[in-house]
Structure formats: C-alpha cells, structure tokens
Write a protein that holds these residues in place. Structure first.
Motif, mmCIF file in Angstrom:
data_model
loop_
_atom_site.group_PDB
_atom_site.id
_atom_site.type_symbol
_atom_site.label_atom_id
_atom_site.label_comp_id
_atom_site.label_asym_id
_atom_site.label_seq_id
_atom_site.Cartn_x
_atom_site.Cartn_y
_atom_site.Cartn_z
ATOM 1 N N ALA A 1 0.847 -1.203 0.000
ATOM 2 C CA ALA A 1 0.000 0.000 0.000
ATOM 3 C C ALA A 1 0.882 1.253 0.000
ATOM 4 C CB ALA A 1 -0.911 -0.002 1.225
ATOM 5 N N VAL A 2 1.986 1.213 0.740
ATOM 6 C CA VAL A 2 2.879 2.382 0.794
ATOM 7 C C VAL A 2 3.503 2.608 -0.580
ATOM 8 C CG1 VAL A 2 4.959 3.342 1.851
ATOM 9 C CG2 VAL A 2 3.359 2.032 3.241
ATOM 10 N N ARG A 3 3.928 1.509 -1.218
ATOM 11 C CA ARG A 3 4.511 1.654 -2.563
ATOM 12 C C ARG A 3 3.465 2.189 -3.540
ATOM 13 N NH1 ARG A 3 9.458 0.172 -3.831
ATOM 14 N NH2 ARG A 3 10.659 -1.119 -2.396
ATOM 15 N N ALA A 4 2.231 1.645 -3.439
ATOM 16 C CA ALA A 4 1.171 2.057 -4.374
ATOM 17 C C ALA A 4 0.819 3.532 -4.188
ATOM 18 C CB ALA A 4 -0.077 1.186 -4.165
ATOM 19 N N ALA A 5 0.909 4.038 -2.959
ATOM 20 C CA ALA A 5 0.555 5.443 -2.708
ATOM 21 C C ALA A 5 1.535 6.389 -3.414
ATOM 22 C CB ALA A 5 0.539 5.720 -1.208
ATOM 23 N N GLY A 6 2.765 5.921 -3.668
ATOM 24 C CA GLY A 6 3.724 6.703 -4.458
ATOM 25 C C GLY A 6 4.212 7.977 -3.791
ATOM 26 N N ARG A 7 4.089 8.096 -2.458
ATOM 27 C CA ARG A 7 4.488 9.343 -1.780
ATOM 28 C C ARG A 7 5.920 9.303 -1.255
ATOM 29 N NH1 ARG A 7 1.754 11.110 2.920
ATOM 30 N NH2 ARG A 7 2.760 13.091 2.511
ATOM 31 N N GLN A 8 6.472 8.087 -1.156
ATOM 32 C CA GLN A 8 7.787 7.975 -0.523
ATOM 33 C C GLN A 8 8.876 7.770 -1.564
ATOM 34 O OE1 GLN A 8 8.200 8.589 2.518
ATOM 35 N NE2 GLN A 8 6.166 8.330 3.417
ATOM 36 N N PRO A 9 10.004 8.450 -1.420
ATOM 37 C CA PRO A 9 11.118 8.243 -2.356
ATOM 38 C C PRO A 9 11.689 6.827 -2.233
ATOM 39 C CG PRO A 9 11.653 9.927 -0.685
ATOM 40 C CD PRO A 9 10.274 9.458 -0.386
ATOM 41 N N ASP A 10 12.402 6.405 -3.276
ATOM 42 C CA ASP A 10 12.940 5.031 -3.314
ATOM 43 C C ASP A 10 13.806 4.705 -2.104
ATOM 44 O OD1 ASP A 10 11.617 4.464 -5.598
ATOM 45 O OD2 ASP A 10 13.344 4.764 -6.946
ATOM 46 N N TYR B 1 9.026 -11.393 18.092
ATOM 47 C CA TYR B 1 8.636 -10.349 17.131
ATOM 48 C C TYR B 1 8.361 -11.034 15.809
ATOM 49 C CZ TYR B 1 8.806 -6.119 14.243
ATOM 50 O OH TYR B 1 8.489 -5.094 13.373
ATOM 51 N N SER B 2 7.224 -10.740 15.200
ATOM 52 C CA SER B 2 6.991 -11.289 13.868
ATOM 53 C C SER B 2 6.393 -10.220 12.979
ATOM 54 C CB SER B 2 6.106 -12.539 13.938
ATOM 55 O OG SER B 2 4.769 -12.203 13.786
ATOM 56 N N ALA B 3 6.809 -10.209 11.718
ATOM 57 C CA ALA B 3 6.305 -9.218 10.777
ATOM 58 C C ALA B 3 6.253 -9.837 9.390
ATOM 59 C CB ALA B 3 7.229 -7.994 10.782
ATOM 60 N N HIS B 4 5.073 -9.825 8.807
ATOM 61 C CA HIS B 4 4.862 -10.356 7.454
ATOM 62 C C HIS B 4 4.300 -9.220 6.616
ATOM 63 C CE1 HIS B 4 5.827 -14.370 8.833
ATOM 64 N NE2 HIS B 4 5.131 -14.076 9.924
ATOM 65 N N TRP B 5 5.193 -8.564 5.919
ATOM 66 C CA TRP B 5 4.835 -7.308 5.254
ATOM 67 C C TRP B 5 3.936 -7.511 4.033
ATOM 68 C CZ3 TRP B 5 9.709 -3.665 4.793
ATOM 69 C CH2 TRP B 5 10.261 -3.471 6.066
ATOM 70 N N LEU B 6 3.871 -8.734 3.507
ATOM 71 C CA LEU B 6 3.090 -8.955 2.286
ATOM 72 C C LEU B 6 1.695 -9.477 2.617
ATOM 73 C CD1 LEU B 6 5.977 -10.595 0.186
ATOM 74 C CD2 LEU B 6 5.356 -8.169 0.381
#
Ligand SMILES: NC(=O)c1ccc[n+]([C@@H]2O[C@H](COP(=O)([O-])OP(=O)(O)OC[C@H]3O[C@@H](n4cnc5c(N)ncnc54)[C@H](OP(=O)(O)O)[C@@H]3O)[C@@H](O)[C@H]2O)c1
Length: 327
Positions: free
Chosen positions: A158-167, A224-229
């Motif tokens: 969602a963050v990538r799709a929003a296109g607001r953050q630089p690479d 700690y667990s994180a599944h970003w996809l």
C-alpha cells in the motif's frame, strides 16, 4: 505557573499539524515560530495555530523567533541533515523518527549530539500511549512481565502504491517505519540481551518477513513477527503472572484475568483529543526544554540508535537468504 516554553517548528506537513494540536493542550507551551521548505505551507499552519513568526529557514527562525527548543518535523529523507544543522544551535531538540535510514546515520546523529552536549528526544510516540502505560500497570499489579509478543506487519504494498515515498525511504522501510514496532520491544521489555532472528526477502531487499525471539534484561522473553506482504495490522501481547494484556489495534487494550474475564483499557482523558501519545510526548519535551528530566519513556538519539541497531540485527538475517525468498 512555570515559565512558558518557547518552541520553534521546522516542517509544515501532516505530522506538524498533529504536534501543533497536541501542544495546544500542554500548559505553558508556546509555539513562537515555524519554518519549512515551502513557505506557503508554514504560513497556512501559522494562520491556523496562531503562530506569530514565519521564517524562511532555521537561521531565520532562530533570529526572529528566539525559541528555547526546536521540533524537527521534516520528511524522512531530510531528518538527518536538518537535525545536524539544528544541533549547531545547542537548543534541546525534538526529532521525529526515524533518525536516519541506516544505523550508521543514527549512530552519527547520536555521536554528534553527545559531542555538542545537545539534549534530544525522538518521536516514537507509541511510547506515550496511555493505554500501554495502563497495561504495564495491570501487569505490575500481578508481578513481573514474563513475556512479550509483537506483530509488526507493515503494509509495504500500500505504501509503494501510494507513491508518496522516495525510493531510498521505501528501500529502508524497516528503519523508516518498522522501527515503530521494533522500538516497542525495548519500551516494554527493556534492553535485548540475546536475540535470534530469521528473515526472508521475497520482494524487499532488506527483508519483508521477520521472525525473532529474544531475551530482555528485565527477564522477559520476547517474540517479534512481521509479514509485510500479508494483511495483518499491529498487535502487542503482554504476558504476566495470571494476567494477559492485548492491544490490537494498538490504540485499544483488553486485559484478561486468571478467571478468563476480560476488562477494557480506555485511553486517558489527556490522550483522547489528540493523535495517541502526542500530548504526553510533547509534555515530556517541554520538561526537557525547561531543563527538567523528561522521565521514562523519553528516549534521546542514543536510545533511538539502539532501536535502529535492533532493526539492523533483524535485517542482517536476510543475508543468508536469496533474493525472491525460498529456502
Ligand atoms: N510518529 C508518527 O506516528 C509519525 C507519523 C507520520 C510521520 N512521522 C514522521 O514525521 C516526519 C514528517 O512526516 P510527514 O508525514 O509530516 O511528512 P510531510 O507531510 O511530507 O511533511 C514534511 C514537511 O517537511 C518539510 N521539509 C522537508 N525537507 C525540509 C527541509 N530540508 N527543510 C525544511 N522543511 C523541510 C516539507 O516541505 P514541503 O512542503 O516543501 O515538502 C513538509 O512541509 C517524518 O520523519 C515521518 O517519519 C511520524
């Protein structure tokens, strides 16, 4: 009443609005000036919040508004450069997270603050959630914290799709944003004295799946667990002696007693009108500016660097994995 604290703000974006709202509820806090890259945005916030001085840059802000402390609320990719410049003023600084996009950057900021004797506070606002403080109290009433589970799933698609953050920010997302939940490990558990991490990089070079187990100096065991996809949201579970406290979402708490009865944890009155944690965080920063001890859980640049190092331990585990994930 204690002397008013004169604050200058650098940055006029979304998070500046949240801090300015919270400061309206902090007795004795006075915002005396604002500067930002786009002057019109600083002028709009000055109008909205009754800030008497709009300056072109930090030098102008110092000269024209004469603040006692500065809030550095600029975009992620500018935080390091603006914080370094602000340190030259010698004033106490509140710096939004992250303190860089690598532990090398956060180490350099912490080193410079130490060298110049600059007092600092970093904006990991979840440390100030009133529901977390109440949850910790519930655990303590029953005994020590035994265990801590944090799920820190990021919504990277969602963050990538929003296109607001630089690479560069997307690439360093574990530092730019996942440090919010990684910092909570240290907030609840204390310092990590042993950790074992596994990670995959299915799409993100620095990792998008993390599983870590750890032991804290407090004696608690942590996971700690994180599944970003995968859709998930953030979650915290505190395990105590005959009591469990759960936050999901993080803004709402429920504790379960030994008989299985569930009890809600409501946010405090001072926390409710604002973005959660922001009022307590700004009250602590005003104490710092007055020369008082801001008290736990305030964290300076050196503390924030320890969180960045913990994130680095997690992302280091991808080195054993091929790009694209798999075995
Ligand atoms: N604690 C939290 O929960 C939380 C939540 C969101 C964000 N944040 C943090 O807050 C910071 C700001 O985020 P945001 O959402 O407010 O971003 P934003 O809406 O993009 O606002 C950033 C502001 O900083 C200004 N700026 C950028 N570089 C500057 C420079 N070199 N000198 C002066 N001003 C500069 C921008 O100017 P322009 O208008 O010209 O672009 C803009 O006004 C980030 O570090 C982010 O990580 C924290």
């Amino acid at each position: 009443m204690k002397d008013a604290v004169r604050l200058g703000v650098v940055g006029a974006g979304n998070i500046a609005v949240k801090h300015l709202e919270a400061l309206q509820g902090v007795a004795g806090a006075s915002v005396v000036g604002i500067a930002s890259r786009t002057r019109a945005k600083a002028e709009a916030l000055a109008d909205r919040f009754g800030i008497p001085c709009v300056a072109d840059d930090l030098d102008g802000l110092m000269r024209e508004a004469r603040p006692d402390g500065l809030l550095i609320l600029v975009s992620v990719s500018s935080i390091g450069a603006v914080a370094r410049q602000a340190m030259q003023t010698g004033l106490p600084l509140f710096i939004e997270k992250p303190t860089g996009l690598s532990p090398e950057e956060s180490a350099e900021l912490a080193r410079l603050a130490g060298e110049l004797g600059v007092r600092s506070m970093v904006g990991y606002n979840r440390r100030y959630y009133s529901v977390f403080h109440e949850g910790i109290e519930v655990i303590r009433r029953h005994g020590p914290l035994l265990g801590l589970l944090i799920e820190g799933h990021e919504r990277i698609d969602a963050v990538r799709a929003a296109g607001r953050q630089p690479d560069a920010v997307l690439h360093g997302w574990i530092y730019a944003n996942a440090t919010h939940t990684i910092d909570l490990l240290r907030f609840f558990g204390g310092e990590v004295d042993e950790i074992h991490c596994l990670a995959h990089r299915r799409r993100e070079p620095l990792g998008d799946q993390f599983a870590a187990i750890m032991n804290f100096d407090s004696g608690a065991l942590g996971e700690y667990s994180a599944h970003w996809l995968s859709p998930g949201g953030w979650r915290v579970v505190l395990s105590g002696q005959g009591v469990t406290v759960e936050f999901k979402p993080l803004e709402a708490g429920v504790w379960t007693d030994a008989k299985g009865q569930r009890h809600e944890i409501a946010p405090s009155e001072s926390d409710q009108p604002f973005k959660p944690g922001f009022h307590g965080q700004m009250a602590a920063f005003c104490r710092l500016v007055r020369g008082e001890d801001p008290g736990w859980p305030a964290q300076d640049l050196a503390g924030a660097h320890r969180t960045m190092q913990l994130a680095a331990r997690m992302t280091a585990a991808v080195a054993d994995r091929p790009e694209g994930g798999g075995k």
